[in-house]
Design a protein around this motif. Sequence first.
Motif, PDB file in Angstrom:
ATOM      1  N   LEU A  58      -7.652   0.625 -10.456  1.00  0.00           N
ATOM      2  CA  LEU A  58      -7.306  -0.755 -10.131  1.00  0.00           C
ATOM      3  C   LEU A  58      -7.476  -1.028  -8.645  1.00  0.00           C
ATOM      4  O   LEU A  58      -7.917  -2.117  -8.245  1.00  0.00           O
ATOM      5  N   MET A  59      -7.121  -0.040  -7.808  1.00  0.00           N
ATOM      6  CA  MET A  59      -7.299  -0.177  -6.364  1.00  0.00           C
ATOM      7  C   MET A  59      -8.776  -0.352  -6.021  1.00  0.00           C
ATOM      8  O   MET A  59      -9.149  -1.224  -5.229  1.00  0.00           O
ATOM      9  N   VAL A 116      -4.632   1.050   3.557  1.00  0.00           N
ATOM     10  CA  VAL A 116      -3.321   1.689   3.719  1.00  0.00           C
ATOM     11  C   VAL A 116      -3.018   2.581   2.524  1.00  0.00           C
ATOM     12  O   VAL A 116      -2.621   3.745   2.681  1.00  0.00           O
ATOM     13  N   ALA A 117      -3.212   2.051   1.320  1.00  0.00           N
ATOM     14  CA  ALA A 117      -2.894   2.817   0.116  1.00  0.00           C
ATOM     15  C   ALA A 117      -3.772   4.055  -0.013  1.00  0.00           C
ATOM     16  O   ALA A 117      -3.277   5.154  -0.305  1.00  0.00           O
ATOM     17  N   SER A 118      -5.075   3.910   0.208  1.00  0.00           N
ATOM     18  CA  SER A 118      -5.983   5.043   0.022  1.00  0.00           C
ATOM     19  C   SER A 118      -5.756   6.125   1.072  1.00  0.00           C
ATOM     20  O   SER A 118      -5.738   7.317   0.748  1.00  0.00           O
ATOM     21  N   ALA A 119      -5.564   5.737   2.334  1.00  0.00           N
ATOM     22  CA  ALA A 119      -5.341   6.733   3.389  1.00  0.00           C
ATOM     23  C   ALA A 119      -4.005   7.440   3.208  1.00  0.00           C
ATOM     24  O   ALA A 119      -3.901   8.670   3.380  1.00  0.00           O
ATOM     25  N   PHE A 120      -2.965   6.695   2.860  1.00  0.00           N
ATOM     26  CA  PHE A 120      -1.646   7.293   2.680  1.00  0.00           C
ATOM     27  C   PHE A 120      -1.618   8.204   1.459  1.00  0.00           C
ATOM     28  O   PHE A 120      -1.046   9.303   1.494  1.00  0.00           O
ATOM     29  N   LEU A 121      -2.258   7.768   0.364  1.00  0.00           N
ATOM     30  CA  LEU A 121      -2.301   8.598  -0.844  1.00  0.00           C
ATOM     31  C   LEU A 121      -3.078   9.881  -0.587  1.00  0.00           C
ATOM     32  O   LEU A 121      -2.688  10.959  -1.051  1.00  0.00           O
ATOM     33  N   GLY A 130       0.815  -1.216   0.000  1.00  0.00           N
ATOM     34  CA  GLY A 130       0.000   0.000   0.000  1.00  0.00           C
ATOM     35  C   GLY A 130       0.845   1.260   0.000  1.00  0.00           C
ATOM     36  O   GLY A 130       0.535   2.223  -0.711  1.00  0.00           O
ATOM     37  N   MET A 131       1.915   1.270   0.796  1.00  0.00           N
ATOM     38  CA  MET A 131       2.792   2.442   0.839  1.00  0.00           C
ATOM     39  C   MET A 131       3.503   2.653  -0.496  1.00  0.00           C
ATOM     40  O   MET A 131       3.601   3.786  -0.984  1.00  0.00           O
ATOM     41  N   GLY A 137      -0.606   7.224 -11.203  1.00  0.00           N
ATOM     42  CA  GLY A 137      -1.665   7.260 -10.205  1.00  0.00           C
ATOM     43  C   GLY A 137      -3.046   7.186 -10.808  1.00  0.00           C
ATOM     44  O   GLY A 137      -3.956   6.568 -10.245  1.00  0.00           O
ATOM     45  N   ARG A 138      -3.232   7.799 -11.980  1.00  0.00           N
ATOM     46  CA  ARG A 138      -4.538   7.758 -12.637  1.00  0.00           C
ATOM     47  C   ARG A 138      -4.888   6.352 -13.104  1.00  0.00           C
ATOM     48  O   ARG A 138      -6.059   6.017 -13.276  1.00  0.00           O
TER      49      ARG A 138
END
Length: 248
Positions: A90-91, A129-134, A70-71, A84-85
């Motif tokens: 995909l996420m 993790v990925a969504s909150a960190f991004l 995620g990070m 990122g787009r």
Amino acid sequence: MRLLRMLAISALILGAWQALVTVLAVPAYILPPPSRIATALFAQAGFLATNAAVTGAEIVLGLVAGTALGMITALSASLFPAAGRVMLPLMVASQALPVFAIAPLLVIWLGFGMASKIVMATLIIFFPVASAFLDGLRRTDPGLLDLAAISRAGRFDTLALVRFPSALPGLASGLRVAAAVAPIGAVVGEWVGASAGLGFVMLQANARVQTDVLFAALFLLALMALVIRAVVDGLTRRMVPWIEETET
């Protein structure tokens, strides 16, 4: 005080449960009393502990792998907006698929061992993790970004020295959510196909109508989740000590 309050509430719930089952004469195979569940815990302590260790290892390894993935995804999406787009849809798509649809495929591809359960836990942990960190990386104070631009900081320097520290609170929030959902992936994977683990114990107990053993496995799983959440809370408080939490 928080621990004492938690113990008092737990004792009250267990006492009410025991009294309700006794007064209503509920059959043990439908809803066993806490005393019978405690007996099952002690009678099969070794068996339950062995399977709890398997599930615990799957959860911890999945949590570590999901956090790392995620990070890396969030940092890549922030550093390369074009990537990122592509990553963001995909996420979202990875979370739209039902976990019960993915688990059988992972068991077919990776077998009945721990690998399929670790991957399952990784997939579930990855998204929060990925969504909150991004989100934290994208919400960096514009004044800090302007200061970095004035100082002629490069893209990598801005990410490492400005965006990353500013996004740590978001990462901490994502880790807390991930700690709460971490057991889901491992247990679902064990339900689909496994030879060990608390999910395997639940299936076997359910087939044999050993409801007390099933509740004992659920108790150990809940206890494991609370311990993992407490550890993650401690780590995140060290990671972002400048954030004061309001105790409720």
